[in-house]
Design a protein around this motif. Sequence first.
Motif, PDB file in Angstrom:
ATOM      1  N   TYR A   1       0.855  -1.123  -0.168  1.00 11.16           N
ATOM      2  CA  TYR A   1       0.055  -0.070  -0.146  1.00 11.16           C
ATOM      3  C   TYR A   1       0.988   1.300   0.052  1.00 11.16           C
ATOM      4  O   TYR A   1       0.653   2.179  -1.020  1.00 11.16           O
ATOM      5  N   ASP A   2       1.991   1.386   0.960  1.00 12.95           N
ATOM      6  CA  ASP A   2       2.775   2.546   0.812  1.00 12.95           C
ATOM      7  C   ASP A   2       3.450   2.771  -0.351  1.00 12.95           C
ATOM      8  O   ASP A   2       3.500   3.725  -0.918  1.00 12.95           O
ATOM      9  N   PHE A   3       3.715   1.490  -1.038  1.00  9.94           N
ATOM     10  CA  PHE A   3       4.563   1.681  -2.435  1.00  9.94           C
ATOM     11  C   PHE A   3       3.763   2.243  -3.389  1.00  9.94           C
ATOM     12  O   PHE A   3       4.023   3.253  -3.980  1.00  9.94           O
ATOM     13  N   TYR A   4       2.519   1.547  -3.636  1.00  8.00           N
ATOM     14  CA  TYR A   4       1.761   1.998  -4.778  1.00  8.00           C
ATOM     15  C   TYR A   4       0.996   3.586  -4.584  1.00  8.00           C
ATOM     16  O   TYR A   4       1.004   4.211  -5.364  1.00  8.00           O
ATOM     17  N   THR A   5       0.923   3.814  -3.272  1.00 10.06           N
ATOM     18  CA  THR A   5       0.428   5.130  -2.877  1.00 10.06           C
ATOM     19  C   THR A   5       1.533   6.210  -3.486  1.00 10.06           C
ATOM     20  O   THR A   5       1.392   7.230  -3.989  1.00 10.06           O
ATOM     21  N   SER A   6       2.890   5.861  -2.915  1.00 12.98           N
ATOM     22  CA  SER A   6       4.050   6.899  -3.127  1.00 12.98           C
ATOM     23  C   SER A   6       4.138   6.875  -4.629  1.00 12.98           C
ATOM     24  O   SER A   6       4.678   7.822  -5.211  1.00 12.98           O
ATOM     25  N   LEU A   7       4.010   5.706  -5.232  1.00 11.25           N
ATOM     26  CA  LEU A   7       4.213   5.837  -6.866  1.00 11.25           C
ATOM     27  C   LEU A   7       3.088   6.337  -7.404  1.00 11.25           C
ATOM     28  O   LEU A   7       3.501   6.964  -8.697  1.00 11.25           O
ATOM     29  N   GLY A   8       1.998   6.457  -6.940  1.00  7.01           N
ATOM     30  CA  GLY A   8       0.807   7.589  -7.423  1.00  7.01           C
ATOM     31  C   GLY A   8       0.002   6.799  -8.291  1.00  7.01           C
ATOM     32  O   GLY A   8      -0.570   7.251  -9.349  1.00  7.01           O
ATOM     33  N   ILE A   9      -0.209   5.361  -8.182  1.00  4.77           N
ATOM     34  CA  ILE A   9      -0.998   4.433  -8.839  1.00  4.77           C
ATOM     35  C   ILE A   9      -2.069   4.132  -7.945  1.00  4.77           C
ATOM     36  O   ILE A   9      -1.748   3.824  -6.808  1.00  4.77           O
ATOM     37  N   LYS A  10      -3.062   3.423  -8.443  1.00  3.64           N
ATOM     38  CA  LYS A  10      -4.203   3.012  -8.122  1.00  3.64           C
ATOM     39  C   LYS A  10      -3.959   1.365  -7.732  1.00  3.64           C
ATOM     40  O   LYS A  10      -3.328   0.564  -8.289  1.00  3.64           O
ATOM     41  N   LYS A  11      -4.698   0.833  -6.546  1.00  5.54           N
ATOM     42  CA  LYS A  11      -4.636  -0.309  -6.212  1.00  5.54           C
ATOM     43  C   LYS A  11      -4.787  -1.393  -7.248  1.00  5.54           C
ATOM     44  O   LYS A  11      -4.050  -2.446  -7.552  1.00  5.54           O
ATOM     45  N   PRO A  12      -5.966  -1.406  -8.223  1.00  5.05           N
ATOM     46  CA  PRO A  12      -6.233  -2.170  -9.489  1.00  5.05           C
ATOM     47  C   PRO A  12      -5.080  -2.590 -10.140  1.00  5.05           C
ATOM     48  O   PRO A  12      -4.464  -3.399 -10.653  1.00  5.05           O
ATOM     49  N   TYR A  13      -4.408  -1.248 -10.431  1.00  2.33           N
ATOM     50  CA  TYR A  13      -3.429  -1.299 -11.521  1.00  2.33           C
ATOM     51  C   TYR A  13      -1.968  -1.859 -10.932  1.00  2.33           C
ATOM     52  O   TYR A  13      -1.499  -2.641 -11.606  1.00  2.33           O
TER      53      TYR A  13
END
Length: 123
Positions: free
Chosen positions: A36-48
Amino acid sequence: MYTNILTKEVVHSMSENISFGEYLKVLIKDAGMTQYDFYTSLGIKKPYFYDILSGRTNPPPSKLQFKAMEILNADKETQNHFFDLAAKERGDIPADIANWVIDNPEAIESIRNEMNHFLTEEQ
């Protein structure tokens, strides 16, 4: 899944047998981050993000690849492996090499000369 017992050093040694998504999971865990921390930092959505991990979609474009390496504070060997796996699955040139060629257009002529030399030797 076997990523719970892998470290990036082990993964590097078995590079042809691991997918981009599996490698990314290992890198995130080694960085001490949650997915979660990674993909939010990356600026992408969970499904992607989960589509990338599962291989349902290609690894992200180069801009996001560079951002991922920055977020994970990856060393050069890890970056090289990451870019190579992403390129293989995208059917592309590794992002670091593509960016270097874009920044150094004189390299294009050198690459073409080397290709022509190689092709001439094969004939």
